[in-house]
Design a protein around this motif. Structure first.
Motif, short mmCIF file in Angstrom:
data_model
loop_
_atom_site.label_atom_id
_atom_site.label_comp_id
_atom_site.label_asym_id
_atom_site.label_seq_id
_atom_site.Cartn_x
_atom_site.Cartn_y
_atom_site.Cartn_z
N LYS A 51 2.75 -10.78 10.37
CA LYS A 51 1.83 -10.05 9.49
C LYS A 51 0.71 -10.94 8.96
O LYS A 51 -0.25 -10.45 8.39
CB LYS A 51 2.59 -9.46 8.30
CG LYS A 51 3.27 -8.14 8.62
CD LYS A 51 3.77 -7.47 7.36
CE LYS A 51 2.68 -6.91 6.50
NZ LYS A 51 2.64 -5.45 6.41
N ARG A 53 0.84 -12.74 6.35
CA ARG A 53 0.74 -12.58 4.90
C ARG A 53 0.54 -13.94 4.28
O ARG A 53 1.24 -14.89 4.61
CB ARG A 53 2.05 -12.00 4.35
CG ARG A 53 1.95 -10.54 4.05
CD ARG A 53 3.21 -10.00 3.43
NE ARG A 53 3.04 -8.57 3.21
CZ ARG A 53 4.01 -7.74 2.93
NH1 ARG A 53 5.24 -8.18 2.85
NH2 ARG A 53 3.77 -6.47 2.73
N SER A 138 5.51 -2.38 6.21
CA SER A 138 4.67 -1.57 7.07
C SER A 138 4.14 -2.47 8.19
O SER A 138 3.86 -3.64 7.98
CB SER A 138 3.53 -0.96 6.26
OG SER A 138 2.91 -1.95 5.45
N ASN A 140 1.53 -3.36 9.67
CA ASN A 140 0.11 -3.68 9.74
C ASN A 140 -0.07 -5.15 9.42
O ASN A 140 0.82 -5.77 8.82
CB ASN A 140 -0.67 -2.84 8.72
CG ASN A 140 -0.09 -2.98 7.32
OD1 ASN A 140 1.07 -2.65 7.09
ND2 ASN A 140 -0.88 -3.48 6.39
N SER A 146 -1.96 0.85 6.54
CA SER A 146 -0.63 1.04 7.11
C SER A 146 -0.71 1.94 8.35
O SER A 146 -1.50 2.87 8.40
CB SER A 146 0.30 1.69 6.07
OG SER A 146 0.60 0.77 5.07
N GLU A 175 3.44 5.34 2.27
CA GLU A 175 4.69 4.61 2.08
C GLU A 175 5.60 5.29 1.06
O GLU A 175 5.16 6.14 0.28
CB GLU A 175 4.40 3.18 1.62
CG GLU A 175 3.75 2.32 2.67
CD GLU A 175 2.26 2.23 2.49
OE1 GLU A 175 1.67 3.17 1.93
OE2 GLU A 175 1.69 1.22 2.94
MG MG Z 1 2.58 -2.52 3.27
#
Ligand code: MG
Ligand code: TXA
Length: 320
Positions: A51, A53, A138, A140, A146, A175
């Motif tokens: 991801k 992140r 999610s 993404n 998402s 979500e």
């Molecule tokens: Mg999310």
């Protein structure tokens, strides 16, 4: 890229991937999830890597049966039972105190775990056949929308997952609603696919918690959050004092002759993925030692190293 139709055979194959520590994107009724074995810290670390992140964010554990709940949280009461009876499977995530078997990387070191039973036959069959709760954000990339179709996942994460199961469009499309049970009260942490009113019809008034779901760990924003008990600082020679009980969290090896009371090595092979997987559990271990100070070594800020450093900075800031 391995985008396949979610038929029985492919779901079985996907479950093998999960069991072997791989990543599978799968449909749920809310949005597509990026799943890994929720009890395997290394597999979970791959989610953060994929991801991109910049920081760890706690993940939802997806279960296939209401009975699984008690393995991951020991907290039950009438209202929780009512919510589960009425809304599971469905777009409601419950944040509850976690049991010991939930790895720290899933909860970002929080003492609580988010749990959900999705209302989608493909998701349920995948979890069931994997025989393990599936941790999934999610599917993404960080900062993107998402995904509600397999093609959305393929576009941004196609080269990062072992398999994408195409189960059509997500019916809910936003979500899940997240609520946390804490000190006998329920708090709304994220509005989502199930309305606050519907929840309140079942269990009475719930309080508004934070709504910024990207910052669940920001100190003070949640009714409970991970707070290290022991002062933690980035390594500097000036802190080495033999009259103090000092522990060390280092990346690859401890080269110093200082008599630390406890040393934890995140990854002897200097693998950032392994380091991420170990981070929260090692911090917990160090905290248990009643030390005066935990010294931590910086890691390189690339890949998962950014998330590791973000978490360590937050932990060290609390002590200044
Ligand atoms: Mg999310
Ligand atoms: O509908 C959904 O919930 C989708 C599908 C795949 O199930 N999943 C999803 O996951 O939206 P994600 O990671 O994008 O968002 C989950 C949010 C995190 O951002 C975090 O705010 C919150 O859940 N969360 C997870 N564990 C938590 C915890 N222990 N305490 C507080 N918040 C938590």
């Amino acid at each position: 890229m391995n985008l396949v139709k979610a038929n029985k055979e492919n779901i079985r194959h996907a479950a093998e991937i999960i069991k072997n520590g791989g990543l599978v994107a799968f449909p749920t009724e809310t949005v597509y999830g990026l799943g890994a074995d929720g009890l395997n810290p290394i597999a979970v670390a791959k989610i953060f890597e994929a991801k991109k992140r910049p920081a760890f964010n706690p993940l939802i554990l997806h279960i296939a049966d209401k009975d699984w709940l008690q393995k991951y949280s020991a907290t039950r009461n009438k209202k929780i039972d009512r919510l589960i009876y009425k809304f599971w499977p469905g777009p409601l995530t419950l944040v509850l105190p976690k049991t010991g078997i939930v790895p720290g990387i899933v909860t970002s070191g929080n003492p609580t775990v988010a749990l959900r039973m999705p209302d989608h036959p493909v998701a349920l069959q995948l979890i069931e056949e994997s025989g393990t709760p599936i941790a999934a954000p999610s599917a993404n990339k960080f900062g993107h929308l998402s995904p509600t179709e397999a093609a959305h996942v393929a576009k941004y994460l196609g080269d990062r997952v072992d398999m994408i199961l195409d189960g059509g469009k997500s019916s809910v499309g936003v979500e899940s609603t997240i609520i946390q049970f804490h000190d006998d009260e329920f708090y709304l942490l994220r509005p989502g696919g199930l309305s606050k009113e519907e929840i309140e019809n079942e269990i009475g008034e719930i309080k508004i918690g934070i709504t910024d779901s990207e910052k669940p760990n920001a100190p003070g924003q949640l009714p409970s959050h991970y707070s290290p008990q022991t002062p933690l600082k980035f390594f500097n020679k000036k802190y080495l004092d033999e009259n103090k009980k000092i522990g060390l969290l280092c990346f690859k090896e401890n080269k110093s002759p200082f008599p630390y009371l406890k040393v934890k090595i995140l990854s002897p092979d200097s693998d950032l993925r392994e380091a991420a997987a170990n981070l929260f559990s090692f911090l917990h271990e160090l905290e248990k030692e009643n030390l005066d100070l935990i010294l931590v070594e910086s890691v390189e800020e690339k890949g998962l190293g950014r998330a590791i450093m973000d978490r360590l900075r937050k932990a060290s800031n609390k002590n200044q």
